[in-house]
Each structure stands twice: as C-alpha cells, then as structure tokens.
Design a protein around this motif. Sequence first.
Motif, PDB file in Angstrom:
ATOM      1  N   LEU A  36     -24.413 -57.054  56.309  1.00  0.00           N
ATOM      2  CA  LEU A  36     -23.997 -55.689  55.982  1.00  0.00           C
ATOM      3  C   LEU A  36     -25.076 -54.925  55.224  1.00  0.00           C
ATOM      4  O   LEU A  36     -25.237 -53.725  55.388  1.00  0.00           O
ATOM      5  CB  LEU A  36     -22.703 -55.719  55.174  1.00  0.00           C
ATOM      6  N   LYS A  37     -25.842 -55.639  54.414  1.00  0.00           N
ATOM      7  CA  LYS A  37     -26.897 -54.986  53.630  1.00  0.00           C
ATOM      8  C   LYS A  37     -27.987 -54.363  54.512  1.00  0.00           C
ATOM      9  O   LYS A  37     -28.763 -53.541  54.062  1.00  0.00           O
ATOM     10  CB  LYS A  37     -27.500 -55.971  52.638  1.00  0.00           C
ATOM     11  N   LEU A  38     -28.009 -54.746  55.793  1.00  0.00           N
ATOM     12  CA  LEU A  38     -29.003 -54.204  56.716  1.00  0.00           C
ATOM     13  C   LEU A  38     -28.616 -52.833  57.272  1.00  0.00           C
ATOM     14  O   LEU A  38     -29.466 -52.126  57.814  1.00  0.00           O
ATOM     15  CB  LEU A  38     -29.240 -55.177  57.868  1.00  0.00           C
ATOM     16  N   LEU A  39     -27.309 -52.469  57.148  1.00  0.00           N
ATOM     17  CA  LEU A  39     -26.904 -51.136  57.610  1.00  0.00           C
ATOM     18  C   LEU A  39     -27.706 -50.082  56.871  1.00  0.00           C
ATOM     19  O   LEU A  39     -27.919 -50.186  55.663  1.00  0.00           O
ATOM     20  CB  LEU A  39     -25.417 -50.901  57.360  1.00  0.00           C
ATOM     21  N   TYR A  40     -28.128 -49.093  57.572  1.00  0.00           N
ATOM     22  CA  TYR A  40     -28.883 -47.955  57.053  1.00  0.00           C
ATOM     23  C   TYR A  40     -30.309 -48.309  56.634  1.00  0.00           C
ATOM     24  O   TYR A  40     -30.985 -47.491  56.037  1.00  0.00           O
ATOM     25  CB  TYR A  40     -28.149 -47.242  55.904  1.00  0.00           C
ATOM     26  N   THR A  41     -30.761 -49.534  56.942  1.00  0.00           N
ATOM     27  CA  THR A  41     -32.165 -49.845  56.663  1.00  0.00           C
ATOM     28  C   THR A  41     -33.045 -49.551  57.876  1.00  0.00           C
ATOM     29  O   THR A  41     -34.262 -49.521  57.752  1.00  0.00           O
ATOM     30  CB  THR A  41     -32.350 -51.324  56.245  1.00  0.00           C
ATOM     31  N   VAL A  42     -32.432 -49.348  59.032  1.00  0.00           N
ATOM     32  CA  VAL A  42     -33.193 -48.980  60.231  1.00  0.00           C
ATOM     33  C   VAL A  42     -33.649 -47.539  60.043  1.00  0.00           C
ATOM     34  O   VAL A  42     -32.848 -46.653  59.761  1.00  0.00           O
ATOM     35  CB  VAL A  42     -32.314 -49.098  61.501  1.00  0.00           C
ATOM     36  N   GLU A  43     -34.955 -47.318  60.168  1.00  0.00           N
ATOM     37  CA  GLU A  43     -35.466 -45.962  59.964  1.00  0.00           C
ATOM     38  C   GLU A  43     -34.864 -45.011  60.993  1.00  0.00           C
ATOM     39  O   GLU A  43     -34.590 -45.394  62.123  1.00  0.00           O
ATOM     40  CB  GLU A  43     -36.989 -45.928  60.045  1.00  0.00           C
ATOM     41  N   ASP A  44     -34.671 -43.782  60.580  1.00  0.00           N
ATOM     42  CA  ASP A  44     -34.113 -42.808  61.513  1.00  0.00           C
ATOM     43  C   ASP A  44     -34.920 -41.515  61.509  1.00  0.00           C
ATOM     44  O   ASP A  44     -34.394 -40.454  61.732  1.00  0.00           O
ATOM     45  CB  ASP A  44     -32.631 -42.550  61.231  1.00  0.00           C
ATOM     46  N   ARG A  45     -36.221 -41.642  61.311  1.00  0.00           N
ATOM     47  CA  ARG A  45     -37.057 -40.438  61.393  1.00  0.00           C
ATOM     48  C   ARG A  45     -37.329 -40.129  62.856  1.00  0.00           C
ATOM     49  O   ARG A  45     -37.213 -40.983  63.727  1.00  0.00           O
ATOM     50  CB  ARG A  45     -38.335 -40.588  60.596  1.00  0.00           C
ATOM     51  N   ARG A  46     -37.685 -38.877  63.073  1.00  0.00           N
ATOM     52  CA  ARG A  46     -37.958 -38.452  64.440  1.00  0.00           C
ATOM     53  C   ARG A  46     -38.994 -37.336  64.418  1.00  0.00           C
ATOM     54  O   ARG A  46     -39.158 -36.643  63.417  1.00  0.00           O
ATOM     55  CB  ARG A  46     -36.682 -37.981  65.124  1.00  0.00           C
ATOM     56  N   LEU A  47     -39.665 -37.169  65.528  1.00  0.00           N
ATOM     57  CA  LEU A  47     -40.628 -36.094  65.699  1.00  0.00           C
ATOM     58  C   LEU A  47     -39.998 -35.062  66.619  1.00  0.00           C
ATOM     59  O   LEU A  47     -39.750 -35.341  67.795  1.00  0.00           O
ATOM     60  CB  LEU A  47     -41.931 -36.635  66.299  1.00  0.00           C
ATOM     61  N   ASP A  48     -39.698 -33.901  66.062  1.00  0.00           N
ATOM     62  CA  ASP A  48     -39.083 -32.833  66.852  1.00  0.00           C
ATOM     63  C   ASP A  48     -40.161 -31.912  67.384  1.00  0.00           C
ATOM     64  O   ASP A  48     -40.952 -31.350  66.624  1.00  0.00           O
ATOM     65  CB  ASP A  48     -38.099 -32.026  65.998  1.00  0.00           C
ATOM     66  N   SER A  49     -40.178 -31.752  68.700  1.00  0.00           N
ATOM     67  CA  SER A  49     -41.154 -30.860  69.323  1.00  0.00           C
ATOM     68  C   SER A  49     -40.480 -29.798  70.186  1.00  0.00           C
ATOM     69  O   SER A  49     -41.149 -28.988  70.797  1.00  0.00           O
ATOM     70  CB  SER A  49     -42.145 -31.662  70.172  1.00  0.00           C
ATOM     71  N   GLU A  50     -39.118 -29.851  70.226  1.00  0.00           N
ATOM     72  CA  GLU A  50     -38.372 -28.891  71.031  1.00  0.00           C
ATOM     73  C   GLU A  50     -37.180 -28.365  70.246  1.00  0.00           C
ATOM     74  O   GLU A  50     -36.632 -29.048  69.389  1.00  0.00           O
ATOM     75  CB  GLU A  50     -37.846 -29.561  72.311  1.00  0.00           C
ATOM     76  N   GLU A  51     -36.806 -27.167  70.592  1.00  0.00           N
ATOM     77  CA  GLU A  51     -35.605 -26.543  70.051  1.00  0.00           C
ATOM     78  C   GLU A  51     -34.525 -26.625  71.122  1.00  0.00           C
ATOM     79  O   GLU A  51     -34.801 -26.458  72.307  1.00  0.00           O
ATOM     80  CB  GLU A  51     -35.931 -25.078  69.732  1.00  0.00           C
ATOM     81  N   VAL A  52     -33.297 -26.909  70.688  1.00  0.00           N
ATOM     82  CA  VAL A  52     -32.176 -26.993  71.622  1.00  0.00           C
ATOM     83  C   VAL A  52     -31.549 -25.608  71.764  1.00  0.00           C
ATOM     84  O   VAL A  52     -31.231 -24.961  70.766  1.00  0.00           O
ATOM     85  CB  VAL A  52     -31.105 -27.984  71.120  1.00  0.00           C
ATOM     86  N   LEU A  53     -31.377 -25.170  72.995  1.00  0.00           N
ATOM     87  CA  LEU A  53     -30.725 -23.898  73.271  1.00  0.00           C
ATOM     88  C   LEU A  53     -29.422 -24.179  74.008  1.00  0.00           C
ATOM     89  O   LEU A  53     -29.430 -24.780  75.089  1.00  0.00           O
ATOM     90  CB  LEU A  53     -31.617 -22.997  74.131  1.00  0.00           C
ATOM     91  N   VAL A  54     -28.314 -23.810  73.402  1.00  0.00           N
ATOM     92  CA  VAL A  54     -26.996 -24.049  73.986  1.00  0.00           C
ATOM     93  C   VAL A  54     -26.533 -22.767  74.651  1.00  0.00           C
ATOM     94  O   VAL A  54     -26.584 -21.694  74.052  1.00  0.00           O
ATOM     95  CB  VAL A  54     -25.980 -24.471  72.904  1.00  0.00           C
ATOM     96  N   ARG A  55     -26.076 -22.892  75.887  1.00  0.00           N
ATOM     97  CA  ARG A  55     -25.569 -21.727  76.617  1.00  0.00           C
ATOM     98  C   ARG A  55     -24.188 -22.060  77.184  1.00  0.00           C
ATOM     99  O   ARG A  55     -23.955 -23.173  77.641  1.00  0.00           O
ATOM    100  CB  ARG A  55     -26.502 -21.365  77.758  1.00  0.00           C
ATOM    101  N   ALA A  56     -23.313 -21.086  77.124  1.00  0.00           N
ATOM    102  CA  ALA A  56     -21.988 -21.234  77.748  1.00  0.00           C
ATOM    103  C   ALA A  56     -22.096 -20.675  79.160  1.00  0.00           C
ATOM    104  O   ALA A  56     -22.598 -19.570  79.371  1.00  0.00           O
ATOM    105  CB  ALA A  56     -20.939 -20.474  76.956  1.00  0.00           C
ATOM    106  N   LYS A  57     -21.632 -21.455  80.133  1.00  0.00           N
ATOM    107  CA  LYS A  57     -21.746 -21.020  81.527  1.00  0.00           C
ATOM    108  C   LYS A  57     -20.591 -21.611  82.315  1.00  0.00           C
ATOM    109  O   LYS A  57     -20.419 -22.828  82.355  1.00  0.00           O
ATOM    110  CB  LYS A  57     -23.082 -21.503  82.105  1.00  0.00           C
ATOM    111  N   GLY A  58     -19.789 -20.775  82.904  1.00  0.00           N
ATOM    112  CA  GLY A  58     -18.704 -21.208  83.765  1.00  0.00           C
ATOM    113  C   GLY A  58     -17.705 -22.132  83.091  1.00  0.00           C
ATOM    114  O   GLY A  58     -17.290 -23.109  83.685  1.00  0.00           O
ATOM    115  N   GLY A  59     -17.378 -21.867  81.842  1.00  0.00           N
ATOM    116  CA  GLY A  59     -16.412 -22.689  81.132  1.00  0.00           C
ATOM    117  C   GLY A  59     -16.982 -23.993  80.593  1.00  0.00           C
ATOM    118  O   GLY A  59     -16.236 -24.841  80.114  1.00  0.00           O
ATOM    119  N   ALA A  60     -18.286 -24.165  80.685  1.00  0.00           N
ATOM    120  CA  ALA A  60     -18.927 -25.374  80.178  1.00  0.00           C
ATOM    121  C   ALA A  60     -20.195 -24.975  79.424  1.00  0.00           C
ATOM    122  O   ALA A  60     -20.609 -23.814  79.453  1.00  0.00           O
ATOM    123  CB  ALA A  60     -19.261 -26.319  81.325  1.00  0.00           C
ATOM    124  N   PHE A  61     -20.794 -25.939  78.770  1.00  0.00           N
ATOM    125  CA  PHE A  61     -22.042 -25.698  78.053  1.00  0.00           C
ATOM    126  C   PHE A  61     -23.192 -26.311  78.821  1.00  0.00           C
ATOM    127  O   PHE A  61     -23.042 -27.359  79.461  1.00  0.00           O
ATOM    128  CB  PHE A  61     -21.998 -26.342  76.657  1.00  0.00           C
TER     129      PHE A  61
END
Length: 187
Positions: free
Chosen positions: A12-37
């Motif tokens: 249990l002591k290992l939970l949250y010890t896995v690194e969770d960094r990331r390199l973001d190079s894109e922006e997410v654009l959400v669009r609604a289209k035809g009742g869905a995203f």
Amino acid sequence: MIEIRKAASDTLKLLYTVEDRRLDSEEVLVRAKGGAFTLDYKPLPGALWRMGGAQSDSGIAPERWLEDSDRDAYLAWLDGQLAGQMLVEAWEYGLARVRDVRVALSLRRRGVGESLLALAEEWARAKHFGGLCAETQDGNAGACQFLSACGFALGGVDTLRYAARAQGALQAGGLRPCALTFYRFFK
C-alpha cells in the motif's frame, strides 16, 4: 512482462509513488456536434512540464481502498519495476469508475495503461457493472488521447467542477480547467 497485483497492506505504501508528470504540447478543444462531443487538439506554442499531486485528491485514505469491497487499488510492474497504479470503484448508474491511472513516464507506451484498464473492465464485469467511466481535465491532452484510444467516448464536460479550488476561483470561467468525463460501455 507486465504484472498487475491488487494492493495489499505490504504494498500500500507504493500507492502514489509512481510519478505522474507529463509533457503537454497540445491544447484540448472540446466541441459539441450532433448531440455528442468531439475532441480536437491544437499545438501549444511551447511544451510545458506538468506535475500531478503526490497524493490523489479522492479524499479517501489509501487504507480504505483495502477495506471496502466496492473499491480496489492495483499496482503494475513492468519487468520487475514499479510502473503504474490504478484505483477502481463502484460508481453511479451501474458504472465502475477508474481513478488515478498513472504510469511512470519512462515506462509509458509499453502496454501498462492498457493492461490496467483491461483489469478495470474485468473487475467491473465481475461485479455486473455496465461500463466504466474516467475523468480527466481539458489540460491533459495525453489522457484524453489515451482514453479515446482505449475505446472511451467523451460524454460529459463540467466547466464548474474545479471552480471552488483556490486557484480556480481566481480564474475567469473560460480559463478554468474543465473536467472531462469519458465512458466505455460493455456489450
């Protein structure tokens, strides 16, 4: 070789010890289209390193994940090295929720994340759930692409989810991070 084990009192002591960094190079654009995203991705002018928190913001102590039959925590190893983690729990409307899937940066793109999600599906099916849901943010293009590649569809956009956080409260509505909820239903 990928090995996934349910967290136990000795691991249990290992939970949250896995690194969770990331390199973001894109922006997410959400669009609604035809009742869905739909999701589109726009390159950022420069890549940014982002660090996740050392602990989950689930508000549930790690020990509780071992005590409750409606929750489980799993750790993944790749060739003997701790590579990832996942929390899964019973949720609403006949769904199981996948939380805090993380894979060490140096071990990504080797099947660990997919294996964790496959285990989440087995867990959910064994408990007779109709599908899985997972949440990420519009600032995490990698997570959006990963979930989409694993058969999840964007089903919800919550622009106010993080508004009460101190940092979010200071930002204008359009600048605040949005919570994106992805779903995968079983046949």
